[in-house]
Enzyme design. Structure first.
Site: not given
Length: 243
Positions: A134, A170
């Site tokens: 991330s 994501h």
């Protein structure tokens, strides 16, 4: 440090819940160590949890996960002072640097404050594999999409730029990611870039994308580039499935 080619594994995965511990490294995390080519000793992995505020619990959980994986763990903090006398030298001694998720905007500000941005570039150039999830993916790129500023996603444009692309993470599970990323690339606010579904990683050798890998079935990465008429061309990149 074992790899003689500058290498980044930028992921939307690599770590998850453990059966007896809070965290356990998943195939993408193990692949980061595999890319370092270590043999005959425990891999040296340094954790940076800057994006989570150097949360002591997160750091403890990372050490537990490293112990289960058979790695020699260390960590580098920014709050309220660096925990090591020579962070740059320490990073050069590692095989892998793993960066946890959280606020990429905060991470970048603190890394620059303490000179970690330059130290990480030197480590990357020396062959230390840089990886993470991330925020730990976005940071290596020119910029991307982030929730660092609130629930409405915004652009971040001041990444380290070790690779000359933008990044979205994501991509399949957070509904704001794809339209915002595509719009930023279409409008020229971010350069051509790569997005990853959860469980997918991008392997860069030098500044080129060399491989797409996944720890989950049915997932993919995407190359997103301007189409010259105000839109984008989004090309699905099928990954190699990791065991």
């Amino acid at each position: 440090m074992s790899d003689d080619v500058p290498t980044i594994l930028a992921t939307s995965g690599g770590i998850g819940p453990g059966s007896r511990t809070r965290f356990a490294f998943t195939p993408l995390g193990h692949y980061a160590v595999e890319l370092a080519g270590v043999s005959g000793r425990a891999p040296r992995v340094c954790f940076l949890a800057t994006a989570s505020g150097d949360n002591p619990a997160v750091i403890t959980w990372l050490y537990e996960a490293a112990m289960l994986a058979g790695w020699h763990a260390s960590h580098l903090t920014s709050f309220g002072m660096p925990n090591l006398p020579d962070p740059a030298a320490h990073l050069l001694e590692q095989d892998v640097v793993w960066v946890m998720g959280g606020s990429v905007a905060g991470l970048l500000a603190l890394w620059r404050l303490h000179g970690y941005d330059l130290a990480l570039r030197s480590a990357w150039e020396a062959g230390v594999v840089l990886s993470g999830i991330s925020a730990g993916s976005l940071c290596w790129h020119v910029g991307g999409t982030t929730d660092s500023f609130g629930p409405e996603l915004r652009a971040v444009r001041d990444g380290l730029g070790l690779v000359p692309f933008s990044n979205s993470v994501h991509h399949d599970v957070e509904e704001q990611r794809r339209p915002l990323f595509n719009g930023l690339v279409a409008g020229g606010e971010l350069p051509t870039g790569y997005a990853t579904d959860d469980g997918v990683g991008l392997v860069y050798r030098g500044t080129d994308l060399a491989e797409v890998v996944s720890e989950e079935d049915g997932k993919a990465a995407y190359r997103v580039e301007p189409d010259g008429s105000g839109g984008v061309i989004e090309t699905r990149l099928e990954p190699r499935r990791l065991d």
